[in-house]
Design an enzyme around this catalytic site. Structure first.
Site, PDB file in Angstrom:
ATOM      1  CE  LYS A   1      -3.806  -0.116   2.933  1.00  0.00           C
ATOM      2  NZ  LYS A   1      -4.859  -0.317   3.753  1.00  0.00           N
TER       3      LYS A   1
ATOM      4  CG  ASP B   1      -7.685   1.945   3.700  1.00  0.00           C
ATOM      5  OD1 ASP B   1      -8.459   0.761   3.671  1.00  0.00           O
ATOM      6  OD2 ASP B   1      -6.484   1.864   3.655  1.00  0.00           O
TER       7      ASP B   1
ATOM      8  CB  ALA C   1       0.312   5.353  16.569  1.00  0.00           C
TER       9      ALA C   1
ATOM     10  CB  ALA D   1      -6.158   0.393  10.185  1.00  0.00           C
TER      11      ALA D   1
ATOM     12  CB  THR E   1       5.907   2.544  19.842  1.00  0.00           C
ATOM     13  OG1 THR E   1       5.709   0.551  19.609  1.00  0.00           O
ATOM     14  CG2 THR E   1       7.238   3.280  19.800  1.00  0.00           C
ATOM     15  NE  ARG E   2       5.122  10.923  24.189  1.00  0.00           N
ATOM     16  CZ  ARG E   2       3.960  11.114  25.183  1.00  0.00           C
ATOM     17  NH1 ARG E   2       3.225  10.819  25.986  1.00  0.00           N
ATOM     18  NH2 ARG E   2       3.498  12.909  24.907  1.00  0.00           N
TER      19      ARG E   2
END
Length: 272
Positions: free
Chosen positions: A65, A102, A129, A132, A154-155
């Site tokens: 994608k 999407d 995050a 999607a 995971t920030r």
């Protein structure tokens, strides 16, 4: 006879051929929609050959994608914002247009499953995050959600989305996710947590309000533990299957000349 298909690697799991095949039969249209397993090394050459073989377009799924954006002639604004393409249109002049539907599919599913949902009602909490999440955040902001409270295990990935989308996105530590649910008018799980064969979604849900609209992109199982809890709490819930169905509508209309309707018959055709 117009041809379309879905490109991915692997591709056997895709429900798109079943969906488009159902619509072609339902509306009595001439055409075929086929699965196409294409390795990354062959993607460029396959795209070049497809129009010559009678293809009018294609869907693109993992892992292509993002890579496919390098090989198309034009990318829509929404696909550029999301950073991925899931729909290709082979135009009469020989050029390829890349689009991303999407976010459209997500919003249409939300509006169909929760007719009283109002984007302006308050903040949306978004869990995850990944790829999607970009489409979801873009569509929520475009619909008029005033604030996105984004949290991810995971920030740094969440921070990147905040940088890309601006001040209406705030990042919250994953361990604090349960503490922000009381602020949510909308709650969206964009992670794979809760999917069959994946780890559980271990976010404390006690703060969830009964007037929050809750949706989960996971649709295996159809009723995830998140949606089950939200239903018990009295929330309006929306499962993830409808997003898959609605995101397919613009491409099908462009390729085969008929705008399909997403209804109970469509859902049952995919689930059967």
């Amino acid at each position: 006879m117009p041809l379309a298909g879905v490109i991915g690697d692997p591709i056997a799991h895709s429900k798109s051929p079943k969906l488009h095949g159902h619509w072609l039969r339902k509306y009595g249209l001439t055409g075929h929609y086929v699965p196409l397993e294409v390795e990354a090394a062959d993607l460029r050459s396959v795209l070049k050959a497809m129009p010559q073989m009678g293809f009018v377009g294609a869907n693109v799924t993992l892992p292509h994608k993002e890579r496919v954006m390098e090989y198309v002639d034009q990318v829509t604004d929404r696909a550029t914002l999301i950073g991925a393409v899931n729909t290709l249109i082979f135009r009469n002049d020989g050029t390829i247009l890349g689009d991303n539907t999407d976010g459209y599919g997500f919003i249409e599913n939300l509006r169909q499953g929760a007719p009283d949902w109002e984007a302006s009602a308050g903040p949306a909490v978004v869990l995850g995050a990944g790829g999607a999440a970009r489409a979801i955040i873009a569509s929520l902001l475009d619909a008029g959600v005033p604030e996105i409270l984004l949290t991810n295990r995971t920030r740094v990935r969440a921070e990147k989305l905040r940088e890309d989308f601006g001040a209406r996105v705030s990042v919250v530590e994953w361990v604090q996710a349960g503490n922000i649910l009381e602020k949510a008018a909308t709650l969206v799980n964009t992670t794979s947590l809760g999917m069959t064969g994946k780890p559980e979604l271990r976010v404390p849900l006690d703060g969830l309000r009964s007037d929050t609209v809750v949706t989960d992109l996971v649709y295996t199982p159809m009723q995830t533990p998140l949606l089950e809890f939200a239903t018990e709490r009295g929330c309006v819930t929306v499962d993830g299957l409808g997003m898959l169905l609605h995101q397919a509508v613009p491409g099908f209309e462009r390729w085969f000349g008929r705008r399909p309707v997403v209804d109970d018959e469509t859902r049952q055709a995919i689930l059967s």
